[in-house]
Scaffold this motif. Structure first.
Motif, PDB file in Angstrom:
ATOM      1  N   SER A   5       0.940  -1.268  -0.230  1.00 31.23           N
ATOM      2  CA  SER A   5      -0.044  -0.003  -0.038  1.00 31.23           C
ATOM      3  C   SER A   5       0.812   1.224  -0.103  1.00 31.23           C
ATOM      4  O   SER A   5       0.633   2.317  -0.675  1.00 31.23           O
ATOM      5  N   GLN A  34      -4.792  -5.368  -8.881  1.00 29.14           N
ATOM      6  CA  GLN A  34      -5.121  -5.939  -7.581  1.00 29.14           C
ATOM      7  C   GLN A  34      -4.649  -4.872  -6.348  1.00 29.14           C
ATOM      8  O   GLN A  34      -5.657  -4.630  -5.302  1.00 29.14           O
ATOM      9  N   THR A  35      -3.548  -4.435  -6.302  1.00 26.32           N
ATOM     10  CA  THR A  35      -2.861  -3.830  -5.223  1.00 26.32           C
ATOM     11  C   THR A  35      -3.881  -2.601  -5.114  1.00 26.32           C
ATOM     12  O   THR A  35      -4.202  -2.067  -4.260  1.00 26.32           O
ATOM     13  N   GLN A  37      -6.855  -1.841  -6.172  1.00 27.43           N
ATOM     14  CA  GLN A  37      -8.362  -2.023  -5.849  1.00 27.43           C
ATOM     15  C   GLN A  37      -8.327  -2.297  -4.402  1.00 27.43           C
ATOM     16  O   GLN A  37      -9.203  -1.887  -3.706  1.00 27.43           O
ATOM     17  N   ASN A  38      -7.229  -3.202  -3.824  1.00 29.86           N
ATOM     18  CA  ASN A  38      -7.207  -3.376  -2.193  1.00 29.86           C
ATOM     19  C   ASN A  38      -7.032  -2.279  -1.476  1.00 29.86           C
ATOM     20  O   ASN A  38      -7.642  -1.850  -0.570  1.00 29.86           O
ATOM     21  N   ASN A  39      -6.337  -1.182  -2.136  1.00 29.84           N
ATOM     22  CA  ASN A  39      -5.841   0.005  -1.466  1.00 29.84           C
ATOM     23  C   ASN A  39      -7.302   1.169  -1.447  1.00 29.84           C
ATOM     24  O   ASN A  39      -7.521   1.507  -0.370  1.00 29.84           O
ATOM     25  N   LEU A  41     -10.247  -0.116  -1.517  1.00 28.04           N
ATOM     26  CA  LEU A  41     -11.210  -0.747  -0.594  1.00 28.04           C
ATOM     27  C   LEU A  41     -11.028  -0.332   0.957  1.00 28.04           C
ATOM     28  O   LEU A  41     -11.803  -0.203   1.625  1.00 28.04           O
ATOM     29  N   ARG A  42      -9.493  -0.514   0.965  1.00 29.79           N
ATOM     30  CA  ARG A  42      -9.045  -0.065   2.380  1.00 29.79           C
ATOM     31  C   ARG A  42      -9.291   1.215   2.697  1.00 29.79           C
ATOM     32  O   ARG A  42      -9.819   1.781   3.939  1.00 29.79           O
ATOM     33  N   SER A 106      -7.311  -8.595   9.020  1.00 31.84           N
ATOM     34  CA  SER A 106      -8.222  -8.140   7.813  1.00 31.84           C
ATOM     35  C   SER A 106      -8.764  -6.901   7.855  1.00 31.84           C
ATOM     36  O   SER A 106      -8.925  -6.449   8.960  1.00 31.84           O
ATOM     37  N   TRP A 107      -9.047  -6.257   6.646  1.00 32.01           N
ATOM     38  CA  TRP A 107      -9.414  -4.730   6.617  1.00 32.01           C
ATOM     39  C   TRP A 107     -10.692  -4.626   7.226  1.00 32.01           C
ATOM     40  O   TRP A 107     -10.596  -3.329   8.139  1.00 32.01           O
ATOM     41  N   THR A 176     -11.311 -13.556   7.933  1.00 36.18           N
ATOM     42  CA  THR A 176     -12.079 -12.254   8.518  1.00 36.18           C
ATOM     43  C   THR A 176     -13.055 -13.062   9.750  1.00 36.18           C
ATOM     44  O   THR A 176     -13.124 -12.233  10.752  1.00 36.18           O
TER      45      THR A 176
END
Length: 228
Positions: A5, A34-35, A37-39, A41-42, A106-107, A176
């Motif tokens: 991130s 993907q990185t 998208q994850n960022n 989402l976080r 998990s986030w 999670t």
């Protein structure tokens, strides 16, 4: 992970800096993958968590002020709930690293753990304070002791049942769900132990302060009477 991130944010900052003085300075640049998208989402989840935590804390504080007819007691209760939440997350992360082999939470684990612990913890607090107010005994310490004794069985039984309910999530194999279950279970154990202690300490402090003020008032009155 936090490392990827941070690397993504570095890349985005470098791109903006390099394009700032070039022909594409007004271009809209986006990072895919993907990185990214994850960022995103976080970031979205953290924003939602901040708003939800603020609204819940304010709402719980108002409800406790109405129930307890006090300002100090709600602050103590909310502080205890937040402490239990932070400690439970820390223990959950340690347990997850040592047993599950996952170094990170998990986030959405902090989000759901916060909601469950705050909701359950404030219920226990309200039960205790209502019982405390209904006690006819004049001494504050005796009132708190009787109140904690009266609801102790109910609260411990409820904590055991809820812990067993959340423990049923662990065989799912979903990280999670396992982490949320652990966070709630650890948080309930902490709340059952420290809530009566912190509120009892607050009552003792209030009693000491009231006695001290009465003593100071009497000393002042005696001094004024002697001078007269």
């Amino acid at each position: 992970s936090d490392t990827t991130s941070k690397e993504l944010k570095t890349i985005q900052s470098d791109m903006k800096a390099k394009l700032k003085h070039g022909p594409l300075k007004h271009a809209k640049v986006a990072v895919g993958g993907q990185t990214s998208q994850n960022n995103d989402l976080r970031t979205l989840a953290n924003g939602d968590f901040g708003r939800t935590a603020t609204i819940m804390t304010i709402g719980i504080g108002i409800a406790l002020i109405v129930v307890t007819e006090s300002i100090l007691q709600p602050l103590t209760i909310i502080g205890t709930l937040l402490l239990a939440y932070e400690v439970s997350l820390g223990i959950t992360r340690i347990f997850s690293r040592l047993v599950l082999g996952d170094n990170m939470l998990s986030w959405n684990t902090p989000f759901f753990t916060f909601i469950m612990l705050m909701a359950l913890g404030v219920d226990y607090s309200i039960f205790l304070m209502i019982r405390f107010k209904d006690e006819p005994m004049p001494d504050l310490k005796d009132k708190m002791l009787n109140a904690a004794t009266s609801i102790g069985t109910v609260v411990i039984s409820a904590a055991i049942i809820l812990s067993g309910t959340f423990a049923a999530l662990m065989p799912s194999g979903v990280t999670t769900l396992i982490q949320v279950a652990l966070g709630v279970i650890f948080g309930l154990i902490i709340l059952v132990i420290i809530l009566p202690l912190t509120l009892s300490a607050l009552i003792s402090l209030t009693t000491w302060h009231n006695k001290r003020m009465v003593k100071v008032k009497k000393t002042k009155e005696n001094k004024e009477a002697a001078e007269a």
